[in-house]
Design a protein around this motif. Structure first.
Motif: not given
Length: 347
Positions: A248, A250, A256
């Motif tokens: 992921w 962010s 995210w």
């Protein structure tokens, strides 16, 4: 007269044996003695290749002698180019590393999107946080997982700030790890150290439950893009190697987006210890339009999903009361919104 008294015109230099060469009269004349006293200088455009970070001078210029010298003729033939970092890439683009615009740095408008976008910019997104969430290991009986290094790449180099040596940091929220096998050991550029996470309930598999592992999060000192990642296996117990995970990213540790997901990467994770896996490419998310970009759109966010979506996800278009969107949604496809926007039309 000696050729040493002859002044060669532009584009020519005295011949190598000018000190013993004579003009055909008491005085040297260009129209008569040029070929006797002078040799043509090498042209930069035909005989010199400017190195990376430089562009050819214009109009046509010459090297200092009949043959171009890489070092001596650099300033004769080339001007320093403007770095691409002086160009602002469009939304959902990032700078290609170590690239230069097509014009010399001293020129006005040395970098323009019309000319230099493809050279300077590539689809991508600079994020501040990256997260590796492991779902399973090579053995379902293992209640521990581990790796020695998590590697983030951009154009084949480590992402600046993704290692402790360049300002990176790492943690595992609610992680269960020994003090000497902490998350920071996963980015210390030392394959002889490792990060380990342990499910606090080693008897789960006896109840038919899967073990759960806490995510490893890397924070950069400043936002940066990436295009691939890998990890190095740890020093022992191949059964603990991750084989299924989500990766992921962010911008703020709040929102995210999924960059990659592997359901079974067994073939890409070697049994050899302290060895790098194959590299895994990441998808490119999209920043979404702001209210100022779309007239009569929702005053808070034109897309119900927020400011950022993952590759393959849709922005659900949202307009003010009394207006309807056309089309109803736009899709993120590897950093590009398709179609590029929507309109809010009066009902």
């Amino acid at each position: 007269a000696s050729c040493t008294t002859f002044t060669c015109p532009q584009g020519y230099v005295l011949t190598w044996n000018a000190s013993v060469s004579l003009c055909l009269g008491e005085e040297c004349l260009e129209e008569r003695d040029l070929d006797i006293c002078c040799d043509e200088q090498a042209r930069c455009d035909e005989n010199y290749t400017c190195p990376h970070g430089y562009v050819e001078k214009a109009p046509i210029v010459h090297c200092d002698n009949t043959v171009c010298d890489v070092e001596a003729d650099l300033n004769h033939c080339c001007d320093a180019a403007m770095p691409c970092t002086n160009l602002t890439c469009p939304d959902n683009y990032v700078h290609r590393p170590d690239t230069y615009c097509s014009l010399a740095a001293y020129k006005t408008n040395a970098c323009t999107l019309e000319t230099d976008k493809d050279m300077c910019c590539t689809r991508g997104m600079a994020l501040l946080y990256y997260r590796f969430k492991i779902w399973s290991t090579k053995s379902s009986d293992e209640y521990m997982t581990q790796l020695s290094e998590l590697n983030l790449y951009f154009f084949n180099d480590y992402v600046v700030g993704s290692k402790t040596t360049t300002g990176g940091t790492a943690w595992s929220l609610n992680g269960n790890y020994p003090g000497k096998e902490s998350p920071i050991q996963a980015i210390d550029e030392d394959v002889e150290t490792k990060w380990l996470d342990e499910d606090p309930d080693p008897r789960k598999n006896r109840r038919g439950e899967a073990y759960a592992f806490m995510a490893l999060t890397v924070q950069l000192p400043t936002s940066a893009p990436m295009d691939e990642y890998s990890f190095h296996t740890a020093n022992d117990v191949p059964e603990r190697d991750p084989i299924a995970w989500d990766f992921w990213g962010s911008p703020d540790n709040v929102t995210w987006v999924l960059l990659d997901s592997q359901e079974d990467a067994t073939a890409d994770v070697p049994d050899e210890r302290e060895t790098e896996t194959n590299r895994f490419p990441v998808d490119i998310p999209c920043y979404l339009p702001l209210p100022i970009h779309i007239r009569y759109s929702n005053d808070t966010t034109p897309c119900l999903e927020g400011d950022i979506i993952a590759n393959g996800e849709n922005c659900t278009a949202s307009c003010r009361e009394g207006y309807l969107p056309e089309p109803d949604y736009i899709t993120c496809v590897q950093g590009e919104l398709i179609p590029g926007t929507f309109a809010c039309n009066a009902v």
